[in-house]
Design a protein around this motif. Sequence first.
Motif, mmCIF file in Angstrom:
data_model
loop_
_atom_site.group_PDB
_atom_site.id
_atom_site.type_symbol
_atom_site.label_atom_id
_atom_site.label_comp_id
_atom_site.label_asym_id
_atom_site.label_seq_id
_atom_site.Cartn_x
_atom_site.Cartn_y
_atom_site.Cartn_z
ATOM 1 N N SER A 53 0.827 -1.202 0.000
ATOM 2 C CA SER A 53 0.000 0.000 0.000
ATOM 3 C C SER A 53 0.862 1.253 0.000
ATOM 4 O O SER A 53 1.937 1.286 0.604
ATOM 5 N N ASP A 79 -1.883 8.141 6.051
ATOM 6 C CA ASP A 79 -2.187 7.616 7.390
ATOM 7 C C ASP A 79 -2.632 8.734 8.325
ATOM 8 O O ASP A 79 -2.119 9.857 8.264
ATOM 9 N N GLY A 118 1.744 3.626 4.456
ATOM 10 C CA GLY A 118 1.525 2.454 3.619
ATOM 11 C C GLY A 118 2.736 1.539 3.657
ATOM 12 O O GLY A 118 3.868 2.001 3.818
ATOM 13 N N ASN A 139 2.272 -5.798 2.869
ATOM 14 C CA ASN A 139 0.917 -5.972 3.362
ATOM 15 C C ASN A 139 -0.108 -5.303 2.460
ATOM 16 O O ASN A 139 -0.157 -4.074 2.341
ATOM 17 N N GLY A 199 4.588 1.485 10.819
ATOM 18 C CA GLY A 199 5.529 1.229 9.730
ATOM 19 C C GLY A 199 6.813 0.572 10.182
ATOM 20 O O GLY A 199 7.684 0.279 9.358
ATOM 21 N N ASP A 206 7.337 -2.727 8.303
ATOM 22 C CA ASP A 206 7.709 -2.551 6.884
ATOM 23 C C ASP A 206 9.117 -1.990 6.753
ATOM 24 O O ASP A 206 9.849 -2.318 5.820
HETATM 25 P P1 AMP Z 1 3.256 -1.708 10.129
HETATM 26 O O1 AMP Z 1 4.628 -1.844 9.559
HETATM 27 O O2 AMP Z 1 2.644 -3.045 10.380
HETATM 28 O O3 AMP Z 1 3.177 -0.779 11.294
HETATM 29 O O4 AMP Z 1 2.357 -1.077 8.954
HETATM 30 C C1 AMP Z 1 1.763 0.185 9.006
HETATM 31 C C2 AMP Z 1 1.340 0.630 7.624
HETATM 32 O O5 AMP Z 1 0.470 -0.342 7.044
HETATM 33 C C3 AMP Z 1 0.579 1.941 7.653
HETATM 34 O O6 AMP Z 1 1.378 2.937 7.061
HETATM 35 C C4 AMP Z 1 -0.723 1.668 6.892
HETATM 36 O O7 AMP Z 1 -0.960 2.605 5.864
HETATM 37 C C5 AMP Z 1 -0.550 0.287 6.293
HETATM 38 N N1 AMP Z 1 -1.751 -0.544 6.402
HETATM 39 C C6 AMP Z 1 -2.574 -0.650 7.468
HETATM 40 N N2 AMP Z 1 -3.581 -1.515 7.187
HETATM 41 C C7 AMP Z 1 -3.373 -1.961 5.931
HETATM 42 C C8 AMP Z 1 -4.062 -2.883 5.061
HETATM 43 N N3 AMP Z 1 -5.171 -3.511 5.436
HETATM 44 N N4 AMP Z 1 -3.544 -3.116 3.828
HETATM 45 C C9 AMP Z 1 -2.411 -2.489 3.462
HETATM 46 N N5 AMP Z 1 -1.730 -1.609 4.203
HETATM 47 C C10 AMP Z 1 -2.185 -1.339 5.436
#
Ligand code: AMP
Length: 313
Positions: free
Chosen positions: A8, A12, A27, A123, A232, A235
Motif C-alpha cells: 500500500s 495515514d 503504507g 501488506n 511502519g 515494513d
Molecule cells: P506496520 O509496519 O505493520 O506498522 O504497517 C503500518 C502501515 O500499514 C501503515 O502505514 C498503513 O498505511 C498500512 N496498512 C494498514 N492496514 C493496511 C491494510 N489492510 N492493507 C495495506 N496496508 C495497510
Amino acid sequence: MSLLVVGSVAFDEVETPFGKCEKMLGGSASHFSISASFFTEVNVVAVVGGDFGSEELQTFSNHGIDTSDLEKIPDGKTFRWGGRYDYDLNVAHTLYTDLNVFADFKPKLSEKSRSARLVFLGNIQPDLQRGVREQVPGAELVALDTMNLWIETARESLLRTIRDVDVLIINDAEARQLTGIPNLIKAARTILTWGPKALIAKRGEYGAALFTAESYFAIPAYPLESVFDPTGAGDTFAGGFMGYLSSQKDLDEAALRRAMIFGSVMASFNVEEFGTARTQRLTDEEINERFRDFKRMTHFEEIPFERAVRALK
Ligand code: AMP
C-alpha cells in the motif's frame, strides 16, 4: 541488484499517547521502499489517487525509488488508514481502512519489474500479492508480510499466496493467529511445512526471531528510551532486511542474520518520529553506528563451564 515491492501507498492518520498526525505519507510499500533505498535500487508497484501530490512523489524520487509502476487514478482517492496506539505500542488499533483505489487495482508490471531479483509482497490484499508473485516467476527470493485483517477476511487466498514464497515476515501474534497455535516455536515450525524456507517473527520492542528448518536466530530490539510512533516499523524492518539482501551475492544463513540486524537498525530509527520523517533524513553513518551497537550488545565470549563454587576456591 534490484528489488521489487508491492504494497500500500497510503495517507495515514495516527494517534499515539505522544501526539497526533492527521495526514502523512504511509503504507507498507512507502515505509518499505524508503528503508530499502539505503541499500539498493527499489521499484514500487502500487496505486494512488488524484489526491497524491507532487510533494509525496518527490519523497520517492529523493531516495532514487523507481515509481514507473506506481499507477495514478486521477479521479480516485488514495488508500487511507487510521490507527491509534495506547501505551502498549506493540498493538495497533485500526480505526478505519479505506481501500479506495486499491479496491479495483490490477497490478501490471513493466519489463524491468518482471526481471527483479528479489520481491517483497508487502501488506495488502493477498490476491494482489499473488498477482504480482505470478508475474515474477524467476525471482531468486520472495518475501511476504500480512496482517490480522487479511488473516480474518481472506484466509484461503493468503494461504495460497504463502505457499509460493521463500520468507514470511510477520508479527508473533500473526503467526499464532494464522496457525491457531499459541506457542510461537510450534507455530513457526508449522508454517515452515507450508512452503516458506524461513520465517521471521517480529516481536516489537522484544526484537525479532528467524526460524529455518535447521536453525534459530534471535535478536533484541535496539534499546530506545523514547518511542514516538511505531507505525511502519514492520515494513521498515522488512525494507532493511530485503534491501541488504539485495546488495549481497550469496543469500546464505550468514547474510540472513546480518539482514536481520539491518532490519532492526532501520526499524529503530523509524519509530523515533511520526511516519517516515526520521528514515527520510537518515545517513549511512547513523546506520553503521547502530549496526556496530548491535554487535556490541549481543557479543559474548564462549568459555568452558565451571561451577561458581569452584571459581571461589
Ligand atoms: P506496520 O509496519 O505493520 O506498522 O504497517 C503500518 C502501515 O500499514 C501503515 O502505514 C498503513 O498505511 C498500512 N496498512 C494498514 N492496514 C493496511 C491494510 N489492510 N492493507 C495495506 N496496508 C495497510
